[in-house]
Write an enzyme that holds these catalytic residues in place. Structure first.
Site, short mmCIF file in Angstrom:
data_model
loop_
_atom_site.label_atom_id
_atom_site.label_comp_id
_atom_site.label_asym_id
_atom_site.label_seq_id
_atom_site.Cartn_x
_atom_site.Cartn_y
_atom_site.Cartn_z
N ASP A 1 37.09 38.45 47.00
CA ASP A 1 36.81 37.09 47.49
C ASP A 1 35.47 36.98 48.21
OD1 ASP A 1 39.35 36.52 46.53
OD2 ASP A 1 40.30 36.91 48.47
N GLN B 1 37.90 41.63 41.95
CA GLN B 1 38.36 42.33 43.15
C GLN B 1 37.16 42.83 43.98
OE1 GLN B 1 40.35 43.24 40.01
NE2 GLN B 1 41.32 41.40 40.73
N LYS C 1 32.02 36.08 44.36
CA LYS C 1 31.48 36.56 43.08
C LYS C 1 31.35 35.42 42.06
CE LYS C 1 34.89 39.47 42.82
NZ LYS C 1 35.52 39.30 44.14
N GLY D 1 40.72 35.51 41.55
CA GLY D 1 40.55 34.06 41.65
C GLY D 1 39.10 33.80 42.00
N HIS D 2 38.33 33.36 41.04
CA HIS D 2 36.88 33.19 41.24
C HIS D 2 36.54 31.70 41.28
CE1 HIS D 2 36.11 37.46 39.42
NE2 HIS D 2 36.85 37.47 40.51
P1 GDP Z 1 35.50 35.58 44.48
O1 GDP Z 1 36.89 35.99 44.20
O2 GDP Z 1 34.64 36.71 44.92
O3 GDP Z 1 34.88 34.81 43.35
O4 GDP Z 1 35.57 34.59 45.74
P2 GDP Z 1 36.63 33.40 45.96
O5 GDP Z 1 36.29 32.29 45.06
O6 GDP Z 1 38.02 33.93 45.93
O7 GDP Z 1 36.35 33.03 47.47
C1 GDP Z 1 35.10 32.63 47.92
C2 GDP Z 1 35.25 31.28 48.60
O8 GDP Z 1 34.06 30.99 49.32
C3 GDP Z 1 35.40 30.12 47.64
O9 GDP Z 1 36.18 29.13 48.26
C4 GDP Z 1 33.97 29.62 47.45
O10 GDP Z 1 33.90 28.25 47.09
C5 GDP Z 1 33.41 29.84 48.82
N1 GDP Z 1 31.97 30.14 48.88
C6 GDP Z 1 31.22 30.92 48.06
N2 GDP Z 1 29.96 31.02 48.53
C7 GDP Z 1 29.92 30.29 49.67
C8 GDP Z 1 28.91 30.04 50.64
O11 GDP Z 1 27.79 30.53 50.57
N3 GDP Z 1 29.26 29.25 51.70
C9 GDP Z 1 30.49 28.71 51.85
N4 GDP Z 1 30.74 27.96 52.92
N5 GDP Z 1 31.47 28.95 50.95
C10 GDP Z 1 31.19 29.73 49.89
P1 IMO Z 2 39.01 38.52 43.42
O1 IMO Z 2 38.52 38.90 42.05
C1 IMO Z 2 41.28 39.61 46.98
C2 IMO Z 2 44.50 42.53 46.48
C3 IMO Z 2 45.88 41.98 46.80
C4 IMO Z 2 46.55 43.22 47.34
C5 IMO Z 2 45.97 44.31 46.44
C6 IMO Z 2 46.86 44.71 45.27
O2 IMO Z 2 39.37 37.09 43.57
O3 IMO Z 2 38.11 39.03 44.48
P2 IMO Z 2 47.41 43.46 42.99
O4 IMO Z 2 48.03 42.13 42.74
O5 IMO Z 2 46.05 43.61 42.43
O6 IMO Z 2 48.31 44.59 42.62
O7 IMO Z 2 47.28 43.54 44.60
O8 IMO Z 2 44.75 43.81 45.94
N1 IMO Z 2 43.72 41.76 45.49
C7 IMO Z 2 42.74 40.91 45.81
N2 IMO Z 2 42.30 40.48 47.01
N3 IMO Z 2 40.67 39.18 45.87
C8 IMO Z 2 41.07 39.62 44.65
O9 IMO Z 2 40.42 39.30 43.51
C9 IMO Z 2 42.18 40.49 44.58
N4 IMO Z 2 42.84 41.09 43.57
C10 IMO Z 2 43.76 41.87 44.15
O10 IMO Z 2 45.80 40.95 47.76
O11 IMO Z 2 46.12 43.47 48.65
MG MG Z 3 38.85 35.52 44.78
#
Ligand code: GDP
Ligand code: IMO
Ligand code: MG
Length: 424
Positions: A13, A223, A16, A40-41
């Site tokens: 999270d 991840q 990415k 979840g991207h």
């Molecule tokens: P990922 O799994 O690495 O793709 O990240 P996620 O999407 O799960 O979580 C990142 C969260 O931060 C999302 O809600 C994005 O919309 C938000 N986000 C990404 N870059 C920025 C930033 O520079 N500033 C803020 N405020 N939010 C951001």
């Molecule tokens: P993105 O791509 C954050 C974490 C789960 C748990 C551990 C094992 O959005 O960054 P699993 O379901 O993979 O067996 O869970 O890994 N986890 C993540 N945490 N972002 C993710 O993906 C994750 N994918 C798995 O919360 O701690």
């Molecule tokens: Mg994510």
């Protein structure tokens, strides 16, 4: 630079999806090569807001082809829903998404077993996303997996499913759940087979051709580094290989082709699920990080644990992955903090120690050593030029660069595609 690999440098999270959406505008191919719909991207651009679990975040770039290669595991229902959702937003998916027949399928028993293992672990649970990730990869490496190849061959699919249900239903019923019905699964998967057929094709020749033609390929890591099955905080990890080497196995691209490895790093730290987190803040500051950063999971909606930036971890991540560049995200979230702390090292019983010195028990005992920096108390949201950042924000970034030992090439200052500083 033909191949760029994006890797999450913390516990996932990091943002990415946002960085991939920005970088994909120059790419011919964007590839998901490991993990499954535990990812979840988030992508926010002119087409809307998307939380992508399986489809590469580069799908929004018209000239790019999206590939899901062999290292990825697929929940077919989630995949089909996602295809539908993206098409509804006016993006063509047909002929632009190719899925390797080598991908393993997350079966209904994988999700059930994931839940049963978590229940059995009780307080010591991993805190998985419940998507069947551990069990599907376990079946893959123990030669019990079912792949898209098998799905496309009804006879083989039926045979393999029968073998698996013979074993899995024994476990499932022993643990008090209802046995799964072969007939029902076959009926459901017959529909998936028909709908997915047009997308399934070996991607390897395409990738090799692209490499020969020096076309640009973006590898979308999922991840985060500290969820890596070998190098993360085992057993509080995920099942796949997150470090750089995973791309070779998961996409069929030789390491020598990968010219850029971009580590995506949040300006602070978060984690979902259980496991050690040395800089975690279970106080008002942690709560403020969560609310300012809207730190709730894209996949499960769970509140993310929050804490200060941990340079000890990122330095290790930079080393093991060979980061050539760093993308710092969510800098704007720190806009209203008077003071910002950075963990510069750990001690145990007063002696300096490092991340690799022990297991998770060790990591829960170590104490972070902090350097305190002054905040900037200025709105940086949407800033697009490095020079327009407040002085203290620049100082913070310079300090991070020094501690990580890798250049910062991107700074994200908001959720949207355009909220980005490309550092010259
Ligand atoms: P990922 O799994 O690495 O793709 O990240 P996620 O999407 O799960 O979580 C990142 C969260 O931060 C999302 O809600 C994005 O919309 C938000 N986000 C990404 N870059 C920025 C930033 O520079 N500033 C803020 N405020 N939010 C951001
Ligand atoms: P993105 O791509 C954050 C974490 C789960 C748990 C551990 C094992 O959005 O960054 P699993 O379901 O993979 O067996 O869970 O890994 N986890 C993540 N945490 N972002 C993710 O993906 C994750 N994918 C798995 O919360 O701690
Ligand atoms: Mg994510």
């Amino acid at each position: 630079m033909p191949v760029t690999l994006i890797i999450g440098a913390q516990w996932g999270d990091e943002g990415k999806g946002k960085i991939i959406d920005v970088l994909s505008k120059d790419s011919h191919y964007v590839i998901r090569f490991h993990g499954g719909n535990n990812a979840g991207h988030t992508v926010i651009n002119q087409f809307g807001k998307f939380g992508l679990h399986l489809i590469p975040s580069g799908i929004f770039t018209k000239k790019a082809t999206a590939l899901i290669t062999n290292g990825t595991v697929l929940d077919l229902e989630v995949l089909l829903e996602e295809i539908e959702q993206i098409e509804k937003a006016g993006i063509q998916v047909k002929n632009r998404l190719i899925i390797s027949p080598r991908c393993h399928i997350i079966m209904p028993y994988h999700k059930l077993l994931d839940k049963l293992y978590e229940e059995a672990k009780g307080k010591g649970k991993t805190g998985t996303t419940g998507r069947g990730i551990g069990p599907v990869y376990a079946d893959k490496v123990s030669y019990n997996g079912i792949r898209l190849y098998d799905l496309l061959n009804p006879r083989l699919f039926s045979q393999k499913l029968q073998t698996q249900l013979t074993v899995k239903n024994k476990i499932i019923t022993a643990l008090g759940e209802k046995a799964l019905s072969q007939k029902e699964i076959e009926k459901q998967f017959a529909k998936f087979r028909q709908k997915l057929k047009p997308y399934v094709k070996e991607a390897y020749p395409l990738i090799q051709q692209a490499l020969e033609k020096k076309q640009r390929i973006l590898l979308e890591g999922a991840q985060g580094m500290f969820l890596d099955n070998d190098w993360g905080t085992y057993p509080f990890v995920t099942a796949s290989t997150i470090v750089t080497g995973g791309a070779n196995a998961g996409a069929g691209i030789a390491p020598r082709h990968i010219k850029n490895v971009v580590g995506v790093v949040k300006a602070y730290t978060t984690r979902v699920g259980s496991g050690p987190f040395p800089t975690e803040l279970v106080d008002k500051i942690g709560e403020k990080l969560r609310s300012e950063g809207a730190e709730f999971g894209v996949t499960t909606g769970r509140a993310r644990r929050c804490g200060w930036f941990d340079a000890q971890l990122i330095r290790f991540a930079a080393q093991i992955n060979g980061f050539t560049d760093i993308a710092i995200t969510k800098l704007d979230v720190l806009d209203t903090f008077e003071e910002i702390k950075v963990c510069i090292g750990y001690t145990l019983n007063g002696k300096p120690v490092s991340y690799v010195d022990g297991d998770v028990e060790f990591l829960t005992k170590i104490k972070p050593v902090y350097k305190t920096m002054k905040g900037w108390n200025t709105n940086t949201k949407g800033t697009k030029e490095y020079n327009k950042l407040p002085g203290n924000a620049k100082k913070y970034l310079q300090e991070l660069k020094k501690l990580i030992g890798t250049k910062i090439s991107y700074v994200s200052t908001g959720e949207k595609r355009e909220d980005i500083i490309i550092v010259k």
